[in-house]
Scaffold this active site. Structure first.
Site, PDB file in Angstrom:
ATOM      1  N   CYS A 255       5.105  -9.005  -4.812  1.00  0.00           N
ATOM      2  CA  CYS A 255       5.371  -8.009  -5.863  1.00  0.00           C
ATOM      3  C   CYS A 255       5.076  -8.500  -7.277  1.00  0.00           C
ATOM      4  O   CYS A 255       4.189  -7.974  -7.944  1.00  0.00           O
ATOM      5  CB  CYS A 255       6.825  -7.551  -5.778  1.00  0.00           C
ATOM      6  SG  CYS A 255       7.171  -6.659  -4.258  1.00  0.00           S
TER       7      CYS A 255
HETATM    8  N1  LIG Z   1       7.697  -7.313   0.417  1.00  0.00           N
HETATM    9  C1  LIG Z   1       8.503  -6.822  -0.499  1.00  0.00           C
HETATM   10  O1  LIG Z   1       9.492  -7.470  -0.855  1.00  0.00           O
HETATM   11  C2  LIG Z   1       8.254  -5.471  -1.148  1.00  0.00           C
HETATM   12  C3  LIG Z   1       9.278  -4.918  -1.906  1.00  0.00           C
HETATM   13  C4  LIG Z   1       9.106  -3.675  -2.485  1.00  0.00           C
HETATM   14  C5  LIG Z   1       7.891  -3.020  -2.329  1.00  0.00           C
HETATM   15  N2  LIG Z   1       6.881  -3.574  -1.601  1.00  0.00           N
HETATM   16  C6  LIG Z   1       5.645  -2.816  -1.455  1.00  0.00           C
HETATM   17  O2  LIG Z   1       5.593  -2.252  -0.157  1.00  0.00           O
HETATM   18  C7  LIG Z   1       4.253  -2.224   0.327  1.00  0.00           C
HETATM   19  C8  LIG Z   1       4.181  -2.979   1.638  1.00  0.00           C
HETATM   20  O3  LIG Z   1       4.526  -4.335   1.407  1.00  0.00           O
HETATM   21  P1  LIG Z   1       4.960  -5.314   2.564  1.00  0.00           P
HETATM   22  O4  LIG Z   1       5.493  -6.526   1.891  1.00  0.00           O
HETATM   23  O5  LIG Z   1       5.796  -4.610   3.568  1.00  0.00           O
HETATM   24  O6  LIG Z   1       3.530  -5.655   3.210  1.00  0.00           O
HETATM   25  P2  LIG Z   1       3.252  -6.372   4.608  1.00  0.00           P
HETATM   26  O7  LIG Z   1       1.900  -6.990   4.497  1.00  0.00           O
HETATM   27  O8  LIG Z   1       4.423  -7.205   5.011  1.00  0.00           O
HETATM   28  O9  LIG Z   1       3.178  -5.165   5.636  1.00  0.00           O
HETATM   29  C9  LIG Z   1       2.232  -4.166   5.559  1.00  0.00           C
HETATM   30  C10 LIG Z   1       1.820  -3.793   6.973  1.00  0.00           C
HETATM   31  O10 LIG Z   1       0.864  -2.724   6.869  1.00  0.00           O
HETATM   32  C11 LIG Z   1      -0.100  -2.920   7.890  1.00  0.00           C
HETATM   33  N3  LIG Z   1      -1.310  -2.158   7.555  1.00  0.00           N
HETATM   34  C12 LIG Z   1      -2.310  -2.470   6.695  1.00  0.00           C
HETATM   35  N4  LIG Z   1      -3.201  -1.491   6.643  1.00  0.00           N
HETATM   36  C13 LIG Z   1      -2.768  -0.519   7.487  1.00  0.00           C
HETATM   37  C14 LIG Z   1      -3.279   0.745   7.859  1.00  0.00           C
HETATM   38  N5  LIG Z   1      -4.399   1.232   7.334  1.00  0.00           N
HETATM   39  N6  LIG Z   1      -2.577   1.464   8.768  1.00  0.00           N
HETATM   40  C15 LIG Z   1      -1.422   0.983   9.299  1.00  0.00           C
HETATM   41  N7  LIG Z   1      -0.899  -0.204   8.976  1.00  0.00           N
HETATM   42  C16 LIG Z   1      -1.564  -0.948   8.086  1.00  0.00           C
HETATM   43  C17 LIG Z   1      -0.301  -4.411   7.935  1.00  0.00           C
HETATM   44  O11 LIG Z   1      -0.854  -4.829   9.155  1.00  0.00           O
HETATM   45  C18 LIG Z   1       1.128  -4.919   7.740  1.00  0.00           C
HETATM   46  O12 LIG Z   1       1.808  -5.134   8.958  1.00  0.00           O
HETATM   47  C19 LIG Z   1       3.405  -2.827  -0.782  1.00  0.00           C
HETATM   48  O13 LIG Z   1       2.907  -1.803  -1.591  1.00  0.00           O
HETATM   49  C20 LIG Z   1       4.399  -3.652  -1.564  1.00  0.00           C
HETATM   50  O14 LIG Z   1       4.012  -3.793  -2.919  1.00  0.00           O
HETATM   51  C21 LIG Z   1       7.049  -4.795  -0.985  1.00  0.00           C
END
Ligand SMILES: NC(=O)c1ccc[n+]([C@@H]2O[C@H](COP(=O)([O-])OP(=O)(O)OC[C@H]3O[C@@H](n4cnc5c(N)ncnc54)[C@H](O)[C@@H]3O)[C@@H](O)[C@H]2O)c1
Length: 411
Positions: A255
């Site tokens: 983030c």
């Molecule tokens: N990790 C955090 O602490 C956090 C906190 C708040 C917001 N976010 C936001 O949430 C979103 C996701 O982050 P995350 O940390 O969970 O990411 P992550 O990489 O842990 O998980 C994302 C998942 O999406 C999958 N993916 C990618 N492309 C895809 C598609 N086209 N169809 C289906 N699945 C697909 C990936 O394989 C992965 O498993 C981001 O925008 C991030 O900025 C993350």
């Protein structure tokens, strides 16, 4: 009630488990076949989700979007990284919206949870979802709701953290609010997706700027010979008007090093460079270099050079309690120390390997044995850092977690 979750990562998987625990039938979709196989085998790859919680959730997961046609609501939780040129990369978000658009039915609710700049939901996601002919806001509902999960945190949960929702229309917000009330104690309605999108960015920019401020002061107090940790401890005794932020080797995670730049990119379209964001990014990026300089001085005081030294890094994830190394400053430290000729080893029980760097975590005593110095990069729970300091000739503490000792230097 049936809810689809697209993207089963740090955000999507805990959300899926929470909805399942609330009695909702959950359909999970992820393009990563390894993750789908792990889930099918009952193995969670996210620290905050135990295997037992996963088993209890009974999620139905796959890589195919077709079953989402049966969902009442679909939440999109895919990554939104920066491109190599540090511009927003909406590739995963738009491709998931495209695949969802092919199976979208009238009457469904779609909520975007992936962090992005104001305007993404309305201007970028809606047109892709509408390719099949359905209209956002009339044929189906569309909203943005930022995820506020803080991986590894136990005092604030998904349920106890208020959830902000902003729909394209009032009816979109109504539906998103009703959905999140199933898993959150408090839902905060805002007037548009843009407000919800910017809310998330404000929260992250607030942290990035304050971390940069305290990092800059740490570089100054280093020159002044003042202990920044003592200053912060003293300032934090003020019961109002001060919020504690701590210096460190740089900002990591998915983030903070990424999200603020979504806004600075968007701001350029409005002839408005947002200087706080750029300045914070610049200062935070300097920290690994400052830490290496400090390490060089520490070794120099003991007539040693980095070149040829065995240096043991303790903790390489981007923050304590998690195994996530995305954008971790430890990666930069390894690169910089190796460039100076150091033999770098590490211990981190939550990070078995750093494959890109060809490193594997060593048991703590093995990592410290024969080391010329150790560096606390991330203070992982369960590590006795004072004992680690006693086991090596000198130790650089970048997290302010050790007691003062003759061979310890703190950031
Ligand atoms: N990790 C955090 O602490 C956090 C906190 C708040 C917001 N976010 C936001 O949430 C979103 C996701 O982050 P995350 O940390 O969970 O990411 P992550 O990489 O842990 O998980 C994302 C998942 O999406 C999958 N993916 C990618 N492309 C895809 C598609 N086209 N169809 C289906 N699945 C697909 C990936 O394989 C992965 O498993 C981001 O925008 C991030 O900025 C993350």
């Amino acid at each position: 009630m049936r809810v689809g979750i697209v993207g089963l990562g740090y955000v999507g998987l805990p959300l899926a488990v929470a909805f399942a625990a609330a009695g909702v039938d959950v359909l999970g979709v992820d393009t990563d076949e390894e993750r789908i196989a792990a889930l099918a085998a009952g193995r969670s790859y996210i620290e905050d989700v135990s295997d037992a919680a996963l088993a209890a959730a009974g999620l139905r997961c796959g890589s195919n979007y077709a079953p989402l046609a049966d969902a009442d609501a679909v939440l999109i939780c895919v990554p939104t990284p920066l491109s190599v040129n540090r511009e927003p990369d909406l590739g995963a978000l738009l491709s998931s919206a495209g695949a969802l658009g092919e199976v979208l039915r009238a009457g469904q609710l779609v909520v975007v949870e992936s962090t992005s700049y104001p305007g993404t939901t309305r201007e970028r996601v809606a047109p892709v979802l509408e390719r099949g002919g359905l209209r956002a806001g009339s044929d189906f509902n569309l909203a943005f709701s930022p995820e506020r999960v803080d991986p590894g945190r136990t005092d604030h949960t998904l349920a106890s953290t208020p959830k902000v929702v902003g729909g394209l229309t009032g009816a979109c917000t109504d539906r998103a609010e009703a959905l999140y009330r199933l898993v959150c104690d408090d839902v905060v309605r805002v007037s548009s997706p843009e407000v919800a999108e910017l809310t998330k960015l404000l929260e992250n920019i607030f942290r990035a700027v304050n971390i940069a401020l305290v990092n800059e002061l740490a570089m100054l107090t280093d020159r002044m010979g003042i202990d920044i940790w003592e200053v912060i401890d003293a300032a934090a005794t003020k019961p109002y008007g001060f919020m504690r932020f701590e210096p460190g080797p740089g900002m990591g995670g998915h983030c903070l090093p990424v999200d603020p730049f979504y806004l600075s990119w968007r701001a350029r379209e409005f002839d408005m460079p947002v200087e706080f964001i750029e300045l914070a990014g610049k200062l935070n990026q300097q920290m690994p270099y400052h830490c290496v300089a400090k390490l060089q001085r520490m070794l120099n005081d003991r007539s040693r050079a980095v070149n040829g030294a065995r240096i043991a890094l303790l903790g390489v994830s981007y923050k304590p309690g998690v195994g996530d190394t995305r954008e971790s400053p430890a990666l930069k430290l390894v690169e910089l120390l190796r460039a100076l000729g150091a033999d770098v080893v590490y211990h981190d029980a939550l990070v078995p390997a750093l494959d890109a760097l060809g490193l594997r975590s060593l048991p703590l005593d093995e990592a410290l044995r024969g080391a010329d110095c150790a560096v606390i990069v991330t203070a992982q729970p369960g590590v006795d850092h004072d004992a680690a300091a006693a086991a090596v000739p000198c130790l650089l503490d970048l997290r302010g977690v050790t007691r003062p000792a003759a061979n310890v230097v703190r950031l």
